[in-house]
Structure formats: C-alpha cells, structure tokens
Design a protein around this motif. Structure first.
Motif, short mmCIF file in Angstrom:
data_model
loop_
_atom_site.label_atom_id
_atom_site.label_comp_id
_atom_site.label_asym_id
_atom_site.label_seq_id
_atom_site.Cartn_x
_atom_site.Cartn_y
_atom_site.Cartn_z
N TRP A 33 -23.01 2.48 -5.37
CA TRP A 33 -21.87 2.42 -6.28
C TRP A 33 -21.12 3.74 -6.43
N PRO A 34 -21.77 4.89 -6.55
CA PRO A 34 -21.02 6.14 -6.77
C PRO A 34 -20.02 6.46 -5.66
N LYS A 35 -20.28 6.00 -4.44
CA LYS A 35 -19.35 6.27 -3.33
C LYS A 35 -18.58 5.03 -2.89
N ALA A 36 -18.73 3.93 -3.61
CA ALA A 36 -18.09 2.68 -3.22
C ALA A 36 -16.58 2.76 -3.40
N ARG A 37 -15.88 1.91 -2.67
CA ARG A 37 -14.42 1.80 -2.77
C ARG A 37 -14.06 0.38 -3.20
N ALA A 38 -12.89 0.24 -3.81
CA ALA A 38 -12.49 -1.07 -4.33
C ALA A 38 -11.01 -1.30 -4.12
N ILE A 39 -10.66 -2.57 -3.88
CA ILE A 39 -9.26 -2.99 -3.92
C ILE A 39 -9.10 -3.93 -5.11
N THR A 40 -7.88 -4.03 -5.60
CA THR A 40 -7.59 -4.96 -6.68
C THR A 40 -6.71 -6.07 -6.15
N VAL A 41 -6.92 -7.28 -6.67
CA VAL A 41 -6.17 -8.46 -6.24
C VAL A 41 -5.70 -9.20 -7.49
N ASP A 42 -4.39 -9.50 -7.58
CA ASP A 42 -3.89 -10.19 -8.77
C ASP A 42 -3.98 -11.71 -8.60
N THR A 43 -3.58 -12.44 -9.62
CA THR A 43 -3.76 -13.90 -9.61
C THR A 43 -2.83 -14.61 -8.63
N HIS A 44 -1.84 -13.90 -8.10
CA HIS A 44 -0.99 -14.45 -7.04
C HIS A 44 -1.55 -14.14 -5.66
N GLY A 45 -2.75 -13.53 -5.60
CA GLY A 45 -3.34 -13.20 -4.31
C GLY A 45 -2.72 -11.99 -3.66
N ARG A 46 -2.15 -11.09 -4.45
CA ARG A 46 -1.52 -9.90 -3.90
C ARG A 46 -2.39 -8.67 -4.13
N THR A 47 -2.32 -7.73 -3.21
CA THR A 47 -2.98 -6.46 -3.38
C THR A 47 -1.98 -5.35 -3.09
N THR A 88 -7.32 -8.48 -11.06
CA THR A 88 -6.50 -7.81 -12.06
C THR A 88 -5.38 -8.74 -12.49
N ALA A 89 -4.81 -8.47 -13.64
CA ALA A 89 -3.64 -9.22 -14.09
C ALA A 89 -2.48 -8.95 -13.14
N ASP A 90 -1.51 -9.85 -13.15
CA ASP A 90 -0.35 -9.65 -12.27
C ASP A 90 0.30 -8.31 -12.56
N GLU A 91 0.52 -7.54 -11.50
CA GLU A 91 1.08 -6.21 -11.67
C GLU A 91 2.60 -6.21 -11.71
N THR A 92 3.21 -7.31 -11.35
CA THR A 92 4.66 -7.37 -11.34
C THR A 92 5.10 -8.79 -11.64
N ASP A 93 6.25 -8.93 -12.21
CA ASP A 93 6.80 -10.26 -12.47
C ASP A 93 7.57 -10.79 -11.27
N VAL A 94 7.70 -9.98 -10.23
CA VAL A 94 8.45 -10.40 -9.06
C VAL A 94 7.60 -11.37 -8.26
N ALA A 95 8.08 -12.58 -8.09
CA ALA A 95 7.35 -13.59 -7.33
C ALA A 95 8.06 -13.85 -6.02
N ALA A 96 7.32 -14.34 -5.04
CA ALA A 96 7.94 -14.71 -3.77
C ALA A 96 8.86 -15.89 -4.00
N PRO A 97 9.97 -15.97 -3.27
CA PRO A 97 10.90 -17.08 -3.42
C PRO A 97 10.32 -18.38 -2.94
N ALA A 98 11.04 -19.47 -3.17
CA ALA A 98 10.60 -20.77 -2.69
C ALA A 98 10.38 -20.71 -1.19
N GLY A 99 9.37 -21.46 -0.72
CA GLY A 99 9.02 -21.39 0.69
C GLY A 99 8.25 -20.13 1.01
N ARG A 100 7.35 -19.71 0.09
CA ARG A 100 6.68 -18.43 0.20
C ARG A 100 5.88 -18.28 1.49
N ALA A 101 5.50 -19.39 2.14
CA ALA A 101 4.75 -19.27 3.38
C ALA A 101 5.57 -18.55 4.46
#
Length: 315
Positions: A33-47, A88-101
């Motif tokens: 743990w002391p040397k571990a690294r982490a990424i955060t992912v919001d509820t929209h699946g973004r990092t 993590t909670a969503d970091e931005t209110d900016v969402a992908a437009p329709a047809g996000r795929a």
C-alpha cells in the motif's frame, strides 16, 4: 481466404499481474500500500488522462487513506507496485453527446476526464488494461448491491473482486455476457458491413449479437448473421476476443464466408442498412477517415476496428 488479427484488440491488452491470491492476501496488500498507485473513475466510466489521451493520470494510493477504501478495487501488481482504482463522484457536468459510442473528443495535453471508448486505443498496454478492468468492475459493483438469492444488501470483499450478502452470506463474482462479433467476407475482396438503427449516417461495422442459453459460439454466429441480414454463412473461424465493459460483454471475434449474390434482408428495428464493400474502399476509409462517401468505420477501441483493419491488410 482467411486472415489473422494484425494486433491484439485495443482493450485486450494487459501487463499487470492480476492473479487471484493477492486479492485476499491482506498482509501483502498492506505491505504494498505505501507505494501503490491509483486511478479514479467516475460514474460515467471516465478517468483522468493527459498527453492527448495517451497517459492515465494516477495518484499515490495513500492519498485515499492508510489502507484501501472499502470501495476500491485492486487491478493488479507490476514490478512491486500495486495498482488500484477508486470510484469518485462525477468530476464534470460535461456529458458526451447523443451517440456517445462514436464520440471523438478534442484531445489536449492537459488532463481531461474521458471514457474508455475515447482513449482505449490511445493508451499504452498497461493503461488500457487498467482502465478496462476498472470500468468493468465498477459497472458490476453498481448493479450488485443486493443479493440475487435473498435480497439482502451486499458488501465488497476480496479487494473488490467479490461481494458477500450481509443476510445469507452468499458470495457473488463479476459477471461477463458472451457475445459474438463476426466479419463476413466473400472469400475474396468484399466484406459485408452494416449500420445499426440509431447510428450516425454512414457509420458501418461488422455484425454482432449475444450468445443465447444453450448455444455454442459458432451456432450464435450463424444465427445472428441470418437474423440480422438474411445471409447464410460457412467457414466460421475464431479470430480473437476482447472485453467490452459496456456494461459487461466479452466480444468473441470470428470470420465467416457469405455469398454476395444472396439478397440482403436487414432486420427491422435493428439494422438500418447493410452492404458489401470492396477491400480497396475499406483500405481508403481506414487510411483517411471520411474520404469514402457513406463509409465511416468502427472506432479504434473496438475489436470490430481490429477485425476490419486485419482483413483489409490481408493479401
């Protein structure tokens, strides 16, 4: 004429050691743990990514406490460093437009919150594997809060790789839905591509569908192609596979041979258009996207892209 994938699909790449024993080894986890690294992912699946989407922005795991938070998931270990993901909670209110795929954001050097579809093909092998696993696990955790047997609440155990019911003690593990994806060609220089209902005009890909209960992968290929475009196929052959955590699919790739003289019958409500395309047209569309009228191909993060690219490169 058969072909092989020229490279692994973008989301099939992984370099960290993800073997199961570490997940329950509390002593080893505490040591790392002391040397571990982490990424955060919001509820929209973004990092958070930087350098034009090519690098995950990671942090010291100790930023999140003296030990792993209950909601964290262990992604693996590499060179003595444990890698974790923390929701993590969503970091931005900016969402992908329709047809996000098909969303292609403007990439910059500065850190950006982007999803796996946008950057999965741009990240290196380690980053792609970490982000793919994190998205898959968090999708599962959000849908597995209650026990399927008794309805009791569940809690995360085994470093995020299982959930246990607080009422009956039942353990549940992450689920994967099998799906086939097949590139149908004529054995020579034409490939069958289709546009799904609701897709942008001109966007085409290969055909895919979910495996049904009691069905083999090969039988699913034959059924799906017949259902979606009315073509009977032969020579069904495995190519490769790729996780597709939207929300929890494993895409199993095949090639098959179809007769371009058979009439195409796109399935109502599912396939908007289908057509045979020449190898030369596909090569041009891959080399310069948008240069072939009415032929935009699957995005780079998908196994569909790798299948089309590989077929086009074959002699």
């Amino acid at each position: 004429m058969s072909f092989e994938l020229v490279e692994l699909p973008a989301l099939s790449r992984f370099t960290v050691d993800r073997r199961e024993p570490l997940r329950g080894d509390t002593e080893r986890i505490a040591q790392l743990w002391p040397k571990a690294r982490a990424i955060t992912v919001d509820t929209h699946g973004r990092t958070l990514v930087a350098d034009h989407g090519t690098r995950l922005v990671d942090r010291p795991a100790t930023d999140f406490g003296d030990g792993p938070p209950d909601t964290a998931v262990l992604l693996g270990e590499q060179d003595g460093v444990a890698w974790w993901a923390v929701p993590t909670a969503d970091e931005t209110d900016v969402a992908a437009p329709a047809g996000r795929a098909w969303f292609a954001p403007e990439l910059t050097d500065e850190p950006q919150w982007l999803d796996l579809r946008a950057v999965g093909a741009l990240l290196d092998d380690t980053g792609a594997g970490l982000f793919t696993s994190a998205v898959a696990l968090f999708h599962w955790h959000r849908s597995a809060s209650f026990c399927a047997k008794c309805g009791g609440s569940t809690e995360s155990v085994k470093s995020g790789w299982a959930r246990v019911c607080s009422r009956c003690g039942r353990e549940e593990y992450p689920r994967t839905d099998a799906a086939v994806i097949c590139l149908v060609h004529d054995g020579a220089d034409r490939v069958l591509l289709a546009r799904g209902e609701g897709w942008p005009a001109g966007r085409y890909s290969v055909l895919a569908g979910f495996v049904e209960a009691g069905e083999s992968l090969e039988a699913c290929v034959a059924r799906e192609i017949a259902e979606e475009v009315g073509v009977e196929v032969t020579g069904i052959r495995y190519l490769g596979s790729q996780p597709w955590p939207f929300p929890r699919s494993l895409m199993v790739g095949f090639e098959a041979v179809g007769d371009p003289d058979e009439p195409l019958r796109p399935a109502d409500g599912e396939i908007a258009e289908a057509k045979w395309v020449t190898r030369a047209e596909v090569r041009q569309a891959l080399a310069v996207p948008g240069s072939v009228p009415d032929l935009l191909l699957a995005p780079g993060a998908s196994i569909a892209y790798r299948m089309i690219q590989s077929w086009a490169a074959a002699d």
